[in-house]
Design a protein around this motif. Structure first.
Motif, PDB file in Angstrom:
ATOM      1  N   ALA A  48       0.828  -1.214   0.000  1.00  0.00           N
ATOM      2  CA  ALA A  48       0.000   0.000   0.000  1.00  0.00           C
ATOM      3  C   ALA A  48       0.863   1.266   0.000  1.00  0.00           C
ATOM      4  O   ALA A  48       0.396   2.337  -0.374  1.00  0.00           O
ATOM      5  N   TYR A  49       2.113   1.128   0.409  1.00  0.00           N
ATOM      6  CA  TYR A  49       3.004   2.298   0.489  1.00  0.00           C
ATOM      7  C   TYR A  49       4.131   2.234  -0.538  1.00  0.00           C
ATOM      8  O   TYR A  49       5.125   2.941  -0.436  1.00  0.00           O
ATOM      9  N   ALA A  50       3.983   1.306  -1.509  1.00  0.00           N
ATOM     10  CA  ALA A  50       5.064   1.100  -2.484  1.00  0.00           C
ATOM     11  C   ALA A  50       4.541   1.274  -3.901  1.00  0.00           C
ATOM     12  O   ALA A  50       3.342   1.152  -4.151  1.00  0.00           O
ATOM     13  N   ASP A  51       5.479   1.512  -4.806  1.00  0.00           N
ATOM     14  CA  ASP A  51       5.136   1.619  -6.210  1.00  0.00           C
ATOM     15  C   ASP A  51       5.310   0.226  -6.815  1.00  0.00           C
ATOM     16  O   ASP A  51       6.369  -0.113  -7.330  1.00  0.00           O
ATOM     17  N   ILE A  52       4.272  -0.603  -6.692  1.00  0.00           N
ATOM     18  CA  ILE A  52       4.400  -1.986  -7.179  1.00  0.00           C
ATOM     19  C   ILE A  52       3.054  -2.499  -7.664  1.00  0.00           C
ATOM     20  O   ILE A  52       2.013  -2.250  -7.043  1.00  0.00           O
ATOM     21  N   ASP A  53       3.076  -3.218  -8.790  1.00  0.00           N
ATOM     22  CA  ASP A  53       1.874  -3.782  -9.385  1.00  0.00           C
ATOM     23  C   ASP A  53       1.417  -5.001  -8.558  1.00  0.00           C
ATOM     24  O   ASP A  53       2.259  -5.773  -8.084  1.00  0.00           O
ATOM     25  N   PRO A  54       0.090  -5.212  -8.404  1.00  0.00           N
ATOM     26  CA  PRO A  54      -0.395  -6.380  -7.647  1.00  0.00           C
ATOM     27  C   PRO A  54       0.140  -7.702  -8.193  1.00  0.00           C
ATOM     28  O   PRO A  54       0.349  -8.663  -7.441  1.00  0.00           O
ATOM     29  N   GLU A  55       0.390  -7.759  -9.507  1.00  0.00           N
ATOM     30  CA  GLU A  55       0.932  -9.004 -10.082  1.00  0.00           C
ATOM     31  C   GLU A  55       2.310  -9.329  -9.504  1.00  0.00           C
ATOM     32  O   GLU A  55       2.654 -10.492  -9.294  1.00  0.00           O
ATOM     33  N   ALA A  56       3.075  -8.286  -9.276  1.00  0.00           N
ATOM     34  CA  ALA A  56       4.424  -8.496  -8.730  1.00  0.00           C
ATOM     35  C   ALA A  56       4.331  -9.016  -7.300  1.00  0.00           C
ATOM     36  O   ALA A  56       5.106  -9.885  -6.888  1.00  0.00           O
ATOM     37  N   ILE A  57       3.360  -8.519  -6.552  1.00  0.00           N
ATOM     38  CA  ILE A  57       3.162  -9.009  -5.178  1.00  0.00           C
ATOM     39  C   ILE A  57       2.802 -10.491  -5.211  1.00  0.00           C
ATOM     40  O   ILE A  57       3.332 -11.292  -4.439  1.00  0.00           O
ATOM     41  N   GLU A  58       1.934 -10.871  -6.151  1.00  0.00           N
ATOM     42  CA  GLU A  58       1.544 -12.279  -6.264  1.00  0.00           C
ATOM     43  C   GLU A  58       2.781 -13.135  -6.575  1.00  0.00           C
ATOM     44  O   GLU A  58       2.976 -14.197  -5.994  1.00  0.00           O
ATOM     45  N   LYS A  59       3.632 -12.632  -7.466  1.00  0.00           N
ATOM     46  CA  LYS A  59       4.842 -13.382  -7.842  1.00  0.00           C
ATOM     47  C   LYS A  59       5.724 -13.625  -6.613  1.00  0.00           C
ATOM     48  O   LYS A  59       6.285 -14.702  -6.419  1.00  0.00           O
ATOM     49  N   LEU A  60       5.829 -12.616  -5.756  1.00  0.00           N
ATOM     50  CA  LEU A  60       6.715 -12.712  -4.598  1.00  0.00           C
ATOM     51  C   LEU A  60       6.189 -13.655  -3.512  1.00  0.00           C
ATOM     52  O   LEU A  60       6.914 -14.008  -2.589  1.00  0.00           O
ATOM     53  N   LYS A  61       4.931 -14.056  -3.645  1.00  0.00           N
ATOM     54  CA  LYS A  61       4.381 -14.987  -2.649  1.00  0.00           C
ATOM     55  C   LYS A  61       4.785 -16.430  -2.929  1.00  0.00           C
ATOM     56  O   LYS A  61       4.446 -17.331  -2.166  1.00  0.00           O
ATOM     57  N   HIS A  62       5.497 -16.648  -4.050  1.00  0.00           N
ATOM     58  CA  HIS A  62       5.868 -18.025  -4.430  1.00  0.00           C
ATOM     59  C   HIS A  62       7.353 -18.099  -4.751  1.00  0.00           C
ATOM     60  O   HIS A  62       7.819 -17.407  -5.659  1.00  0.00           O
ATOM     61  N   PRO A  63       8.111 -18.942  -4.046  1.00  0.00           N
ATOM     62  CA  PRO A  63       9.536 -19.081  -4.381  1.00  0.00           C
ATOM     63  C   PRO A  63       9.716 -19.613  -5.802  1.00  0.00           C
ATOM     64  O   PRO A  63       8.926 -20.444  -6.255  1.00  0.00           O
ATOM     65  N   ARG A  64      10.765 -19.131  -6.488  1.00  0.00           N
ATOM     66  CA  ARG A  64      11.002 -19.539  -7.871  1.00  0.00           C
ATOM     67  C   ARG A  64      11.323 -21.032  -7.982  1.00  0.00           C
ATOM     68  O   ARG A  64      10.831 -21.729  -8.860  1.00  0.00           O
ATOM     69  N   ALA A  65      12.181 -21.535  -7.109  1.00  0.00           N
ATOM     70  CA  ALA A  65      12.573 -22.949  -7.197  1.00  0.00           C
ATOM     71  C   ALA A  65      13.021 -23.449  -5.840  1.00  0.00           C
ATOM     72  O   ALA A  65      13.614 -22.702  -5.053  1.00  0.00           O
ATOM     73  N   MET A  66      12.722 -24.730  -5.576  1.00  0.00           N
ATOM     74  CA  MET A  66      13.114 -25.327  -4.295  1.00  0.00           C
ATOM     75  C   MET A  66      13.731 -26.695  -4.553  1.00  0.00           C
ATOM     76  O   MET A  66      13.178 -27.484  -5.312  1.00  0.00           O
ATOM     77  N   LEU A  67      14.840 -26.942  -3.905  1.00  0.00           N
ATOM     78  CA  LEU A  67      15.527 -28.219  -4.100  1.00  0.00           C
ATOM     79  C   LEU A  67      15.766 -28.861  -2.730  1.00  0.00           C
ATOM     80  O   LEU A  67      16.271 -28.200  -1.811  1.00  0.00           O
ATOM     81  N   THR A  68      15.397 -30.124  -2.598  1.00  0.00           N
ATOM     82  CA  THR A  68      15.692 -30.881  -1.379  1.00  0.00           C
ATOM     83  C   THR A  68      16.640 -32.008  -1.770  1.00  0.00           C
ATOM     84  O   THR A  68      16.392 -32.699  -2.766  1.00  0.00           O
ATOM     85  N   VAL A  69      17.714 -32.169  -1.027  1.00  0.00           N
ATOM     86  CA  VAL A  69      18.702 -33.198  -1.388  1.00  0.00           C
ATOM     87  C   VAL A  69      19.014 -34.088  -0.189  1.00  0.00           C
ATOM     88  O   VAL A  69      18.836 -33.682   0.959  1.00  0.00           O
ATOM     89  N   SER A  70      19.466 -35.300  -0.491  1.00  0.00           N
ATOM     90  CA  SER A  70      19.942 -36.210   0.556  1.00  0.00           C
ATOM     91  C   SER A  70      21.451 -36.277   0.429  1.00  0.00           C
ATOM     92  O   SER A  70      21.982 -36.422  -0.672  1.00  0.00           O
TER      93      SER A  70
END
Ligand code: NAD
Length: 433
Positions: free
Chosen positions: A21-43
């Protein structure tokens, strides 16, 4: 759901809608930031010293890479899990944007108690982790660094292992390395120093007299020790210190360098008096970590782990200023409660950004093959911390919001501009190019 069982990542991203609400940012960008780009779990199978095989679980999460290669530390901790690593990666995206360095955010972790491993087991584990994530990290894709219970030597092993896999020397794949192996001067105390520069900015604005200003520091590792040492050298009264074993309290203040010396020798914090090379324990009051947080001090510095101040103990916090040197030491609910009481919190994504800033300097030096002196590192770090603290502080005052919201709004404006530069709905839905 209790705060302790709530997902750290969900709690971390809850700030996004508020700050947007206090930033210059599109709602789509906020949605993008709610999801990590990639996650890797290793043994990671590790041959232990007694001949047995033990399999450890490791993680690497890349949160967002819009502003550059992703960047973030690797934590060794028995409680490390994917949720924690996701939250830490999200904070790294925001932190790099707060200080304006050209990185996205990432983080890594291994579920392990490193204190139970021998040095050779630790080396095998660290090299094994790199073997599993070698295709996921790289000097232009994702660059790890130290975090809780990892150090320069471990970074050196990891760089060596990565270089062997790639068959060429690649120091820029990881930061926080020993200086002799391509590390930067000034990386060791950078996180504490960045926090110290933030405190000096506050000192200027509030007119504090250091010798009358009391400080409690929770966590006496890389980050906590250095901020305590720098404040002590300026005359601040460090009245309480703790580590995972517990804490010590003295209303007259401690001689921080002596305690660091003793901690290096005995691996625990004790009130000491040192003369020449000799140190001996001196009386002080023992306190628990919980008690330390509730002390009546001017400055409280949580520098250990996340979720230390929750809705449960927030009403008992007496400090009027909190500098979040640890990542996520205050839950979002507790943060709201403290802010309502007028307590000023310098948020983690600003207060501890000195570490990633000097990591960036290290990466730049590795890529250039040209190394700076300590003075240059300090000057450049000071300039960035001072400038960004001022921008966040002014946004807080102008918009009449708390400093955390202001720091996120500041970060989101930078991330938002970068995401918008690739086009948002307003651009694409608008017809022809
Ligand atoms: P470290 O491993 O060097 O030190 C951790 C310290 O916390 C140790 O003194 C340990 O005894 C203490 N500790 C552990 N559990 C505790 C507990 N329950 N109560 C009190 N103390 C406890 O780690 P560090 O690098 O100093 O990291 C500390 C915090 O700072 C973490 O939140 C980390 O993510 C954050 N941080 C570190 C860096 C960095 O450059 N090292 C940068 C940014 C943020």
């Amino acid at each position: 759901m209790s705060e302790q069982s709530q997902s750290l990542f969900e709690d971390a991203i809850s700030v996004l809608d508020r700050a947007a609400a206090y930033a210059d940012i599109d709602p789509e960008a906020i949605e993008k930031l709610k999801h990590p780009r990639a996650m890797l779990t290793v043994s990671i199978p590790v041959r232990m010293d007694d001949g047995s095989l033990q399999v450890f679980t490791g993680y690497r999460v890349q949160h967002d890479g819009t502003r550059g290669p992703t960047k973030g530390g690797i934590r060794y901790h028995p409680k490390a899990d994917i949720d924690e690593v996701k939250a830490l990666a999200f904070w790294m995206t925001c932190k790099c944007a707060v200080v304006g360095i050209p990185y996205g955010g990432a983080k890594g972790g291994i579920t392990v108690n490193p204190k139970e491993l021998s040095r050779m087991e630790l080396e095998r584990l660290s090299r094994g982790f790199v073997q599993q994530v070698a295709d996921f990290i790289g000097p232009d894709t994702d660059i790890p660094a130290p975090d809780v219970y990892t150090n320069a030597m471990i970074m050196g092993w990891m760089m060596d292992e990565y270089s062997k896999i790639q068959r060429h020397h690649t120091p820029a794949v990881i930061t926080g390395k020993p200086v002799e192996l391509g590390g930067s001067l000034g990386r060791d105390d950078a996180t504490g120093r960045g926090a110290y520069y933030c405190i000096k900015e506050l000192e200027e604005r509030k007119g504090w007299n250091p010798s009358e200003t009391t400080v409690a520091v929770q966590g006496f590792g890389n980050a906590g020790q250095h901020v305590a040492k720098l404040l002590h050298a300026d005359g601040y009264k460090i009245v309480a210190i703790s580590d995972s074993h517990g804490g010590i309290y003295s209303p007259d203040g401690f001689d921080v360098p002596s305690i660091i010396k003793m901690k290096d020798e005995t691996r625990e914090v004790r009130a000491v008096y040192c003369s020449g090379a000799l140190c001996e324990s001196v009386p002080s009051t023992s306190i628990s970590n919980a008690e330390l947080l509730e002390l009546d001090v001017d400055l409280l510095i949580p520098a250990a782990l996340e979720k230390q101040i929750t809705a449960d103990n927030a009403p008992r916090i007496q400090a009027q200023h909190i500098i979040e040197v640890a990542n996520g030491p205050i839950t979002s609910e507790a943060s709201r409660m403290l802010s309502e009481r007028g307590i000023l919190i310098v948020p983690d994504i600003l207060a501890n950004a000195g570490g990633v800033t000097v990591s960036y300097f290290e990466w730049v030096q590795n890529k250039a093959g040209y190394y700076w002196d300590l003075e240059e590192v300090h000057e450049r770090l000071h300039k960035i911390m001072r400038r960004e603290f001022d921008l966040v502080y002014r946004r807080m005052m102008d918009k009449e919001i708390d400093m955390r919201t202001a720091a996120y709004a500041h970060a989101l404006s930078r991330i938002g501009t970068a995401i918008a530069a690739q086009g948002t709905r307003a651009y694409f839905a608008n017809g022809t190019a």
